[in-house]
Design a protein around this motif. Structure first.
Motif, PDB file in Angstrom:
ATOM      1  N   LEU A  61      28.892 -86.043  53.332  1.00 31.55           N
ATOM      2  CA  LEU A  61      30.045 -86.654  53.991  1.00 31.55           C
ATOM      3  C   LEU A  61      30.972 -87.314  52.973  1.00 31.55           C
ATOM      4  N   ILE A  62      30.401 -87.997  51.996  1.00 33.13           N
ATOM      5  CA  ILE A  62      31.217 -88.614  50.946  1.00 33.13           C
ATOM      6  C   ILE A  62      31.962 -87.538  50.158  1.00 33.13           C
ATOM      7  N   PHE A  63      31.269 -86.456  49.848  1.00 35.63           N
ATOM      8  CA  PHE A  63      31.890 -85.368  49.111  1.00 35.63           C
ATOM      9  C   PHE A  63      33.057 -84.785  49.906  1.00 35.63           C
ATOM     10  N   ILE A  64      32.858 -84.550  51.200  1.00 31.86           N
ATOM     11  CA  ILE A  64      33.910 -83.980  52.046  1.00 31.86           C
ATOM     12  C   ILE A  64      35.128 -84.893  52.066  1.00 31.86           C
ATOM     13  N   VAL A  65      34.907 -86.196  52.213  1.00 34.65           N
ATOM     14  CA  VAL A  65      36.024 -87.140  52.236  1.00 34.65           C
ATOM     15  C   VAL A  65      36.714 -87.190  50.877  1.00 34.65           C
ATOM     16  N   SER A  66      35.946 -87.248  49.798  1.00 34.32           N
ATOM     17  CA  SER A  66      36.576 -87.341  48.479  1.00 34.32           C
ATOM     18  C   SER A  66      37.358 -86.072  48.157  1.00 34.32           C
ATOM     19  N   LEU A  67      36.844 -84.915  48.528  1.00 32.86           N
ATOM     20  CA  LEU A  67      37.585 -83.668  48.306  1.00 32.86           C
ATOM     21  C   LEU A  67      38.841 -83.623  49.162  1.00 32.86           C
ATOM     22  N   GLU A  99      38.504 -88.155  58.966  1.00 35.22           N
ATOM     23  CA  GLU A  99      39.506 -89.085  59.501  1.00 35.22           C
ATOM     24  C   GLU A  99      39.604 -90.371  58.690  1.00 35.22           C
ATOM     25  N   ILE A 100      38.573 -90.697  57.939  1.00 37.37           N
ATOM     26  CA  ILE A 100      38.609 -91.882  57.074  1.00 37.37           C
ATOM     27  C   ILE A 100      39.715 -91.750  56.025  1.00 37.37           C
ATOM     28  N   ALA A 101      40.097 -90.522  55.693  1.00 34.72           N
ATOM     29  CA  ALA A 101      41.174 -90.306  54.727  1.00 34.72           C
ATOM     30  C   ALA A 101      42.525 -90.777  55.241  1.00 34.72           C
ATOM     31  N   ALA A 109      46.969 -85.491  53.190  1.00 37.93           N
ATOM     32  CA  ALA A 109      45.596 -85.316  52.692  1.00 37.93           C
ATOM     33  C   ALA A 109      44.645 -85.048  53.849  1.00 37.93           C
ATOM     34  N   PHE A 110      44.786 -85.793  54.930  1.00 32.13           N
ATOM     35  CA  PHE A 110      43.941 -85.580  56.104  1.00 32.13           C
ATOM     36  C   PHE A 110      44.046 -84.141  56.594  1.00 32.13           C
ATOM     37  N   GLN A 111      45.271 -83.613  56.673  1.00 28.89           N
ATOM     38  CA  GLN A 111      45.466 -82.263  57.186  1.00 28.89           C
ATOM     39  C   GLN A 111      44.757 -81.218  56.325  1.00 28.89           C
ATOM     40  N   THR A 112      44.654 -81.449  55.032  1.00 23.91           N
ATOM     41  CA  THR A 112      43.922 -80.529  54.152  1.00 23.91           C
ATOM     42  C   THR A 112      42.464 -80.434  54.593  1.00 23.91           C
TER      43      THR A 112
END
Length: 139
Positions: A61-67, A99-101, A109-112
């Motif tokens: 999950l952290i990886f997904i958000v950071s990417l 959604e945290i992004a 960034a969220f849309q990516t």
């Protein structure tokens, strides 16, 4: 130290087993500059794959958000979304993480991350039953 094609192949196969995916740059670096791939992969293994304090679900999950925040390629984000799904993270949990992004990195960034998620989980939406006005911002 020279490395054989067999060494590189075994390394890529091991990466696929441990990570659950192999990116295109991994495949090319295995053939073109194997020692640098090994060095980069060692860092990733220590920070991401090795069992330490955080569990694999949390790390994915952290990886997904950071990417997502870094606006990584859709394929890169999707590789982590697929791994997360494979290890039991729900599609809803992944969306919530993406959604945290929004507050810090913004809608672009969220849309990516959202588009990567939408394609992997095959999410659909609700179509309006009225005609939309022209000139919308796309947000």
């Amino acid at each position: 130290m020279t490395h054989s094609a067999e060494d590189a192949q075994a390394y890529i196969d091991d990466m696929a087993t441990k990570r659950g995916y192999v990116l295109d740059y991994h495949k090319i670096m295995a053939k073109q500059d194997f020692p640098v791939l090994q060095a980069a992969n060692h860092l990733v293994s220590t920070a991401y794959l090795d069992q330490r304090t955080l569990d694999r679900r949390t790390k994915e999950l952290i990886f997904i958000v950071s990417l997502t925040v870094m606006r990584a390629s859709k394929g890169h984000i999707q590789s982590h979304i697929r791994v997360a799904l494979d290890i039991g993270v729900s599609a809803t949990e992944i969306l919530e993480a993406i959604e945290i992004a929004l507050p810090e990195a913004g809608i672009v960034a969220f849309q990516t991350g959202f588009e990567a998620w939408r394609e992997v989980v095959d999410a659909d939406g609700i179509e309006p039953t009225v005609k939309a006005h022209a000139g919308g911002s796309g947000e």
